[in-house]
Design a protein around this motif. Structure first.
Motif, short mmCIF file in Angstrom:
data_model
loop_
_atom_site.label_atom_id
_atom_site.label_comp_id
_atom_site.label_asym_id
_atom_site.label_seq_id
_atom_site.Cartn_x
_atom_site.Cartn_y
_atom_site.Cartn_z
N UNK A 34 58.29 57.45 25.03
CA UNK A 34 58.58 57.07 23.64
C UNK A 34 58.25 55.61 23.39
N UNK A 35 58.58 54.75 24.35
CA UNK A 35 58.30 53.33 24.20
C UNK A 35 56.79 53.09 24.11
N UNK A 36 56.03 53.76 24.96
CA UNK A 36 54.57 53.61 24.92
C UNK A 36 54.02 54.11 23.60
N UNK A 37 54.55 55.23 23.11
CA UNK A 37 54.10 55.77 21.83
C UNK A 37 54.40 54.81 20.69
N UNK A 38 55.59 54.20 20.72
CA UNK A 38 55.95 53.22 19.68
C UNK A 38 55.02 52.01 19.73
N UNK A 39 54.71 51.54 20.95
CA UNK A 39 53.81 50.39 21.08
C UNK A 39 52.41 50.73 20.57
N UNK A 40 51.94 51.94 20.88
CA UNK A 40 50.62 52.35 20.40
C UNK A 40 50.59 52.48 18.88
N UNK A 41 51.66 53.04 18.31
CA UNK A 41 51.73 53.19 16.86
C UNK A 41 51.77 51.82 16.19
N UNK A 42 52.49 50.88 16.78
CA UNK A 42 52.56 49.53 16.23
C UNK A 42 51.19 48.87 16.26
N UNK A 43 50.50 49.00 17.38
CA UNK A 43 49.16 48.41 17.52
C UNK A 43 48.18 49.06 16.53
N UNK A 44 48.28 50.35 16.34
CA UNK A 44 47.40 51.05 15.39
C UNK A 44 47.67 50.57 13.97
N UNK A 45 48.96 50.38 13.61
CA UNK A 45 49.30 49.85 12.28
C UNK A 45 48.72 48.46 12.08
N UNK A 46 48.77 47.63 13.12
CA UNK A 46 48.22 46.28 13.03
C UNK A 46 46.72 46.32 12.72
N UNK A 47 46.06 47.35 13.20
CA UNK A 47 44.62 47.48 13.00
C UNK A 47 44.28 48.29 11.76
N UNK A 48 45.31 48.75 11.02
CA UNK A 48 45.07 49.44 9.77
C UNK A 48 44.93 50.95 9.87
N UNK A 49 45.38 51.52 10.95
CA UNK A 49 45.30 52.97 11.14
C UNK A 49 46.69 53.52 11.40
N UNK A 50 46.79 54.83 11.32
CA UNK A 50 47.99 55.49 11.83
C UNK A 50 47.62 56.06 13.19
N UNK A 51 48.61 56.26 14.02
CA UNK A 51 48.34 56.80 15.35
C UNK A 51 47.76 58.21 15.24
N UNK A 52 48.22 58.99 14.27
CA UNK A 52 47.72 60.35 14.09
C UNK A 52 46.23 60.34 13.76
N UNK A 53 45.79 59.36 12.96
CA UNK A 53 44.36 59.27 12.64
C UNK A 53 43.54 59.02 13.89
N UNK A 54 44.04 58.20 14.77
CA UNK A 54 43.29 57.87 15.97
C UNK A 54 43.32 58.99 17.00
N UNK A 55 44.45 59.63 17.13
CA UNK A 55 44.59 60.69 18.13
C UNK A 55 43.91 61.97 17.68
N UNK A 56 44.10 62.35 16.40
CA UNK A 56 43.54 63.60 15.90
C UNK A 56 42.13 63.45 15.37
N UNK A 57 41.55 62.27 15.50
CA UNK A 57 40.22 62.01 14.94
C UNK A 57 39.13 62.85 15.56
N UNK A 58 39.18 63.10 16.85
CA UNK A 58 38.14 63.88 17.51
C UNK A 58 38.43 65.37 17.35
N UNK A 59 37.48 66.13 16.85
CA UNK A 59 37.72 67.56 16.69
C UNK A 59 37.81 68.24 18.06
N UNK A 60 38.67 69.22 18.14
CA UNK A 60 38.82 69.97 19.38
C UNK A 60 37.56 70.79 19.63
#
Length: 104
Positions: A34-60
């Motif tokens: 959870x801590x790692x996920x929160x840190x990643x989400x925070x870093x993504x917000x700093x760069x102007x993205x949501x974590x979901x956009x970055x993780x789900x960006x590549x089609x399966x």
């Protein structure tokens, strides 16, 4: 934290301790995740993205359907690939029908 003398504990106490340790390890891993996920989400917000956009960006990657192997009377004209329908094919073969008659 105090040292525990394991040799003085009964088997029941040792098993209880083992269960508590396993639970503590699992919750520790969950907290770290959870801590790692929160840190990643925070870093993504700093760069102007949501974590979901970055993780789900590549089609399966999709797999193509397995090729049909044979025709079954129970499948109402649909090709049989795998699964319980194969039992119909085994039954047909057991009754003497040649396997080549079942192929598509």
């Amino acid at each position: 934290m105090s040292a525990i003398e394991l040799n003085d504990l009964s088997l029941k106490e040792l098993k209880s301790l083992q269960a508590r340790i396993a639970k503590a390890i699992a919750t520790h891993e969950d907290r770290r995740r959870r801590q790692a996920l929160e840190e990643l989400a925070s870093r993504a917000r700093q760069m102007g993205f949501t974590l979901a956009e970055l993780v789900d960006g590549a089609p399966a990657r999709k797999r193509s359907a397995a090729p049909a192997r044979c025709q079954s009377s129970r499948s109402r004209g649909r090709p049989v690939r795998t699964g319980p329908e194969a039992a119909v094919i085994l039954t047909a073969i057991a009754t003497g029908k040649p396997p080549d008659d079942l192929r598509i």
